[in-house]
Design a protein around this motif. Sequence first.
Motif, mmCIF file in Angstrom:
data_model
loop_
_atom_site.group_PDB
_atom_site.id
_atom_site.type_symbol
_atom_site.label_atom_id
_atom_site.label_comp_id
_atom_site.label_asym_id
_atom_site.label_seq_id
_atom_site.Cartn_x
_atom_site.Cartn_y
_atom_site.Cartn_z
ATOM 1 N N LYS A 39 -2.876 -5.008 -14.405
ATOM 2 C CA LYS A 39 -4.065 -5.483 -13.459
ATOM 3 C C LYS A 39 -3.504 -5.186 -12.043
ATOM 4 O O LYS A 39 -2.415 -5.771 -11.688
ATOM 5 N N CYS A 40 -4.402 -4.691 -11.257
ATOM 6 C CA CYS A 40 -4.023 -4.601 -9.776
ATOM 7 C C CYS A 40 -5.126 -5.462 -8.691
ATOM 8 O O CYS A 40 -6.209 -4.905 -8.803
ATOM 9 N N LEU B 175 -6.448 -6.106 -5.254
ATOM 10 C CA LEU B 175 -6.254 -5.574 -3.948
ATOM 11 C C LEU B 175 -6.655 -6.892 -2.637
ATOM 12 O O LEU B 175 -7.502 -7.307 -2.808
ATOM 13 N N GLU C 162 -5.760 2.000 -2.549
ATOM 14 C CA GLU C 162 -6.475 2.434 -3.538
ATOM 15 C C GLU C 162 -5.303 3.200 -4.481
ATOM 16 O O GLU C 162 -5.278 3.548 -5.633
ATOM 17 N N GLU D 245 -2.614 0.643 -12.399
ATOM 18 C CA GLU D 245 -3.478 0.416 -13.411
ATOM 19 C C GLU D 245 -3.233 1.657 -14.726
ATOM 20 O O GLU D 245 -3.372 1.268 -15.660
ATOM 21 N N ASP E 196 0.905 -1.209 0.189
ATOM 22 C CA ASP E 196 -0.109 -0.009 0.072
ATOM 23 C C ASP E 196 0.940 1.125 0.005
ATOM 24 O O ASP E 196 0.485 2.321 -0.357
ATOM 25 N N ARG F 226 4.885 0.093 -2.117
ATOM 26 C CA ARG F 226 4.091 0.791 -3.308
ATOM 27 C C ARG F 226 5.100 0.880 -4.442
ATOM 28 O O ARG F 226 4.829 0.615 -5.540
ATOM 29 N N THR G 60 -2.252 3.073 -4.807
ATOM 30 C CA THR G 60 -1.259 2.100 -5.238
ATOM 31 C C THR G 60 -1.768 1.587 -6.467
ATOM 32 O O THR G 60 -1.301 1.388 -7.583
ATOM 33 N N ARG G 61 -3.009 0.904 -6.255
ATOM 34 C CA ARG G 61 -4.027 0.691 -7.549
ATOM 35 C C ARG G 61 -3.911 1.374 -8.683
ATOM 36 O O ARG G 61 -3.594 1.186 -9.829
ATOM 37 N N LYS G 62 -4.161 2.626 -8.097
ATOM 38 C CA LYS G 62 -4.484 3.653 -9.404
ATOM 39 C C LYS G 62 -3.012 3.860 -10.284
ATOM 40 O O LYS G 62 -3.237 3.932 -11.519
#
Length: 285
Positions: free
Chosen positions: A93-94, A96, A81, A88, A50, A55, A83-85
Amino acid sequence: MSNDLSNIPVQQQEWPGSTSALDPAPDHGETSYTGHGRLAGKKALVTGGDSGIGRAVAIAFAKEGADVAIAYLPEEQDDAEETRKHVEAAGRKCVLCPTDQRTEQANAELVTKVVEGLGGLDVLVNNAGYQMTHSELEDFPGEQIERTFATNVFATFWLTKAAAPHLKDGSAVINTTSIQAFQPSEPLLDYAATKAALNNLTVNLASELGPRGVRVNAVAPGPIWTPLIPATMPEEKVEGFGADTPLGRAGQPIEVATAFVYLASDEASYVSGTVLGVTGGKPVF
């Protein structure tokens, strides 16, 4: 490298800390890192993904062509969230996976979720860690010792054990240890002991998994600017953090992530059982 870390000001946060509150803002490679396809098609799990080093590893892996799952504590959802941004945004693909890794069952369930979400697993990064400083031996509470070892050592063992059946020839396991394994500080007594244990575990796992074609290595960071620092250290220790290194400053998370990229890539196909220091000049031997 952006965001000068040569003179970090006084600051403190509540544990587990927040990336957005760090001054100066850390560099996770969001814009500074350029990938070269070194992990194209690989599927990776990064624990503690995260924030901080995790990250930066997730972002660098994605920019190198890997799909990424990240594990983190439920209370760290906002950072996850973010990190996922960035993963992507790199076109990958990410997945969580909010997880408290302090039980064997939790780690088994984590692997199942990752394999289902990514369609397999090629790279495991055991990066999640816990620390809290105390000035005297008598100040270390028993529950902290148990949490530190459960998070740093037991979870690494359990997760690697659960992941092993899914790893194949060419896969990689990378553990995050620390300069503390080589130059332990008294206020981090329990944390330093866990990192020394991880160095030992890394060598043993390399021997155990080597015949399967799975490489196991570790990265030992020095002082790196992450939320863990102001969330676990007295504010007077945060001021000037990292200035005692030969390079005279703390490191950025992305400066550590590049070591993980190398060890995860086929460029390190004959590298196993080693600890790679990223310490600003502090020795790791």
